[in-house]
Design a protein around this motif. Structure first.
Motif, PDB file in Angstrom:
ATOM      1  N   UNK A 165       0.754  -1.256  -0.054  1.00  0.00           N
ATOM      2  CA  UNK A 165       0.131   0.090   0.159  1.00  0.00           C
ATOM      3  C   UNK A 165       0.862   1.134  -0.176  1.00  0.00           C
ATOM      4  N   UNK A 166       2.158   1.101   0.184  1.00  0.00           N
ATOM      5  CA  UNK A 166       3.133   2.319   0.297  1.00  0.00           C
ATOM      6  C   UNK A 166       3.216   2.753  -1.195  1.00  0.00           C
ATOM      7  N   UNK A 167       2.960   1.941  -1.951  1.00  0.00           N
ATOM      8  CA  UNK A 167       3.202   2.232  -3.596  1.00  0.00           C
ATOM      9  C   UNK A 167       2.080   2.510  -4.569  1.00  0.00           C
ATOM     10  N   UNK A 168       0.898   3.136  -4.042  1.00  0.00           N
ATOM     11  CA  UNK A 168      -0.023   3.328  -4.648  1.00  0.00           C
ATOM     12  C   UNK A 168      -0.819   4.630  -4.344  1.00  0.00           C
ATOM     13  N   UNK A 169      -1.261   5.297  -5.269  1.00  0.00           N
ATOM     14  CA  UNK A 169      -2.107   6.602  -5.048  1.00  0.00           C
ATOM     15  C   UNK A 169      -3.401   6.455  -5.589  1.00  0.00           C
ATOM     16  N   UNK A 170      -4.435   7.121  -5.109  1.00  0.00           N
ATOM     17  CA  UNK A 170      -5.668   6.947  -5.642  1.00  0.00           C
ATOM     18  C   UNK A 170      -6.477   8.221  -6.392  1.00  0.00           C
ATOM     19  N   UNK A 171      -6.982   8.165  -7.313  1.00  0.00           N
ATOM     20  CA  UNK A 171      -7.917   9.284  -7.847  1.00  0.00           C
ATOM     21  C   UNK A 171      -9.214   9.007  -7.988  1.00  0.00           C
ATOM     22  N   UNK A 172     -10.001   9.645  -7.418  1.00  0.00           N
ATOM     23  CA  UNK A 172     -11.623   9.314  -7.569  1.00  0.00           C
ATOM     24  C   UNK A 172     -11.870  10.753  -8.509  1.00  0.00           C
ATOM     25  N   UNK A 177      -5.335   8.758   4.099  1.00  0.00           N
ATOM     26  CA  UNK A 177      -5.150   9.802   5.036  1.00  0.00           C
ATOM     27  C   UNK A 177      -4.428   9.336   6.234  1.00  0.00           C
ATOM     28  N   UNK A 178      -5.156   8.114   6.543  1.00  0.00           N
ATOM     29  CA  UNK A 178      -4.143   7.462   7.988  1.00  0.00           C
ATOM     30  C   UNK A 178      -2.799   7.350   7.859  1.00  0.00           C
ATOM     31  N   UNK A 179      -1.985   7.039   6.527  1.00  0.00           N
ATOM     32  CA  UNK A 179      -0.744   6.780   6.336  1.00  0.00           C
ATOM     33  C   UNK A 179      -0.287   8.248   6.383  1.00  0.00           C
ATOM     34  N   UNK A 180      -0.751   9.317   5.804  1.00  0.00           N
ATOM     35  CA  UNK A 180      -0.328  10.674   5.832  1.00  0.00           C
ATOM     36  C   UNK A 180       0.083  11.222   7.300  1.00  0.00           C
ATOM     37  N   UNK A 181      -1.270  10.870   8.009  1.00  0.00           N
ATOM     38  CA  UNK A 181      -1.384  11.218   9.511  1.00  0.00           C
ATOM     39  C   UNK A 181      -0.068  10.518  10.255  1.00  0.00           C
ATOM     40  N   UNK A 207       2.696   9.433   8.888  1.00  0.00           N
ATOM     41  CA  UNK A 207       3.693  10.194   8.453  1.00  0.00           C
ATOM     42  C   UNK A 207       4.411  11.408   9.090  1.00  0.00           C
ATOM     43  N   UNK A 208       3.179  12.106   9.414  1.00  0.00           N
ATOM     44  CA  UNK A 208       3.108  13.392  10.136  1.00  0.00           C
ATOM     45  C   UNK A 208       3.519  13.313  11.617  1.00  0.00           C
ATOM     46  N   UNK A 209       3.364  12.215  12.212  1.00  0.00           N
ATOM     47  CA  UNK A 209       3.370  11.915  13.569  1.00  0.00           C
ATOM     48  C   UNK A 209       2.181  12.599  14.225  1.00  0.00           C
ATOM     49  N   UNK A 210       0.939  12.483  13.563  1.00  0.00           N
ATOM     50  CA  UNK A 210      -0.149  13.009  14.141  1.00  0.00           C
ATOM     51  C   UNK A 210      -1.241  12.017  13.765  1.00  0.00           C
ATOM     52  N   UNK A 211      -1.142  10.733  14.409  1.00  0.00           N
ATOM     53  CA  UNK A 211      -2.199   9.721  14.264  1.00  0.00           C
ATOM     54  C   UNK A 211      -3.700  10.124  14.595  1.00  0.00           C
ATOM     55  N   UNK A 212      -4.502   9.642  13.684  1.00  0.00           N
ATOM     56  CA  UNK A 212      -5.861   9.915  14.089  1.00  0.00           C
ATOM     57  C   UNK A 212      -6.440   8.897  14.809  1.00  0.00           C
ATOM     58  N   UNK A 248      -7.789   5.555  12.645  1.00  0.00           N
ATOM     59  CA  UNK A 248      -7.300   4.909  11.937  1.00  0.00           C
ATOM     60  C   UNK A 248      -6.979   3.390  12.132  1.00  0.00           C
ATOM     61  N   UNK A 249      -6.892   3.011  13.413  1.00  0.00           N
ATOM     62  CA  UNK A 249      -6.498   1.609  13.532  1.00  0.00           C
ATOM     63  C   UNK A 249      -7.524   0.653  12.906  1.00  0.00           C
ATOM     64  N   UNK A 250      -8.817   1.001  13.052  1.00  0.00           N
ATOM     65  CA  UNK A 250      -9.957   0.451  12.802  1.00  0.00           C
ATOM     66  C   UNK A 250      -9.777   0.273  11.140  1.00  0.00           C
ATOM     67  N   UNK A 251      -9.506   1.524  10.428  1.00  0.00           N
ATOM     68  CA  UNK A 251      -9.380   1.430   9.024  1.00  0.00           C
ATOM     69  C   UNK A 251      -8.551   0.749   8.494  1.00  0.00           C
ATOM     70  N   UNK A 252      -7.035   0.546   9.221  1.00  0.00           N
ATOM     71  CA  UNK A 252      -6.225  -0.313   8.820  1.00  0.00           C
ATOM     72  C   UNK A 252      -6.566  -1.968   8.834  1.00  0.00           C
ATOM     73  N   UNK A 253      -7.181  -2.180   9.782  1.00  0.00           N
ATOM     74  CA  UNK A 253      -7.649  -3.593  10.063  1.00  0.00           C
ATOM     75  C   UNK A 253      -8.715  -3.957   9.035  1.00  0.00           C
ATOM     76  N   UNK A 254      -9.470  -2.884   8.377  1.00  0.00           N
ATOM     77  CA  UNK A 254     -10.661  -3.198   7.444  1.00  0.00           C
ATOM     78  C   UNK A 254      -9.894  -3.187   5.893  1.00  0.00           C
ATOM     79  N   UNK A 255      -8.861  -2.514   5.701  1.00  0.00           N
ATOM     80  CA  UNK A 255      -8.446  -2.579   4.279  1.00  0.00           C
ATOM     81  C   UNK A 255      -7.125  -3.132   4.052  1.00  0.00           C
ATOM     82  N   UNK A 256      -6.226  -3.160   5.084  1.00  0.00           N
ATOM     83  CA  UNK A 256      -4.768  -3.878   4.905  1.00  0.00           C
ATOM     84  C   UNK A 256      -4.685  -5.314   4.980  1.00  0.00           C
ATOM     85  N   UNK A 257      -3.967  -5.827   4.063  1.00  0.00           N
ATOM     86  CA  UNK A 257      -3.640  -7.286   4.363  1.00  0.00           C
ATOM     87  C   UNK A 257      -2.861  -7.494   5.555  1.00  0.00           C
TER      88      UNK A 257
END
Length: 256
Positions: free
Chosen positions: A9-16, A233-237, A239-244, A247-256
């Motif tokens: 996931x560190x190697x993709x970007x999304x456009x909607x 957004x969670x990844x960027x947060x 990286x900025x040392x400002x965790x939301x 985000x932990x729930x989101x990581x569990x929902x979509x990450x391998x």
């Protein structure tokens, strides 16, 4: 269906992209830590300097619905223009066998717009595909037949096409949630760095006929897109040392 983020996931970007009454979903595979690098626009001219027909003009002349009310030309014109004279590999799911204007139109569009491209197709309708096979294969393209929700079939395509990879995958197939999500999960791994994965007609996420539902319905492609946006957004947060806090729930929902 379990919703998984594309591998690495560190190697993709999304456009909607919302276009007209439809929506276009694009994932871009970007090498390295910078997930915001995109190719710039090239002039609409051949190397010899003379003007060339744009994607919009080609698609309008040939009659595909990728222009008009769908307005997908805005994405294709901007992001595929730099690839016009490159030996790219493009796979499209759906030959257009059920379209009112007949099959093979987008195939003709890509042949004209990307004349150096190796084209690969996957079509569900075997009878229609076999009628078109001589024309497609005589042009140097490859045609597979079968259901895009068939993981075994998709894994076979990965084995056959994975060594060379793909620069562009366009899902204009059956538009069901199972088809869109299964294809993305399996085929994503053979996208080359800098490549695009495009899903057309996201409006079907809101149709029960395609396995969709009202806004917020789980297991739709739109829900998946929203989860990926949250994930980025969670990844960027992080990286900025400002965790939301969510985000932990989101990581569990979509990450391998």
């Amino acid at each position: 269906m379990e919703l998984l983020a594309p591998a690495d996931p560190m190697r993709w970007h999304l456009i909607a992209v919302c276009a007209g009454t439809m929506a276009l979903f694009v994932l871009v595979y970007v090498p390295g830590p910078d997930r915001r690098v995109f190719p710039g626009r090239f002039p609409l001219k051949h190397a010899g300097g003379h003007a060339r027909e744009s994607f919009t003009a080609i698609a309008s002349r040939l009659g595909t619905d990728k222009v008009g009310s769908h307005s997908y030309q805005h994405f294709y014109e901007t992001h595929l223009q730099p690839l016009r004279d490159r030996n790219i590999r493009l796979m499209e799911i759906g030959l257009g066998c059920l379209m009112s204007y007949g099959p093979g139109v987008s195939f003709q569009v890509w042949r004209e717009f990307l004349p150096q491209a190796k084209l690969i197709y996957l079509e569900y309708d075997e009878i229609c595909a076999n009628e078109w096979r001589p024309k497609i294969e005589s042009a140097g393209a490859t045609l597979y037949t079968g259901d895009q929700s068939n993981k075994t079939l998709l894994q076979q395509i990965v084995l056959l096409e994975g060594e060379n990879g793909l620069d562009v995958i366009i899902d204009d197939g059956g538009h069901t949630m199972q088809q869109q999500l299964t294809s993305l999960q399996v085929l994503w791994e053979i996208i080359r760095p800098g490549g695009f994965y495009v899903v057309e007609d996201l409006i079907t996420s809101y149709s029960h006929d395609y396995g969709g539902g009202p806004p917020g319905a789980p297991s739709t492609t739109i829900s998946y897109v929203k989860s990926l946006l949250d994930f980025l957004i969670c990844q960027d947060a992080d990286d900025a040392h400002q965790p939301l806090p969510f985000c932990e729930d989101k990581r569990l929902a979509v990450a391998r």
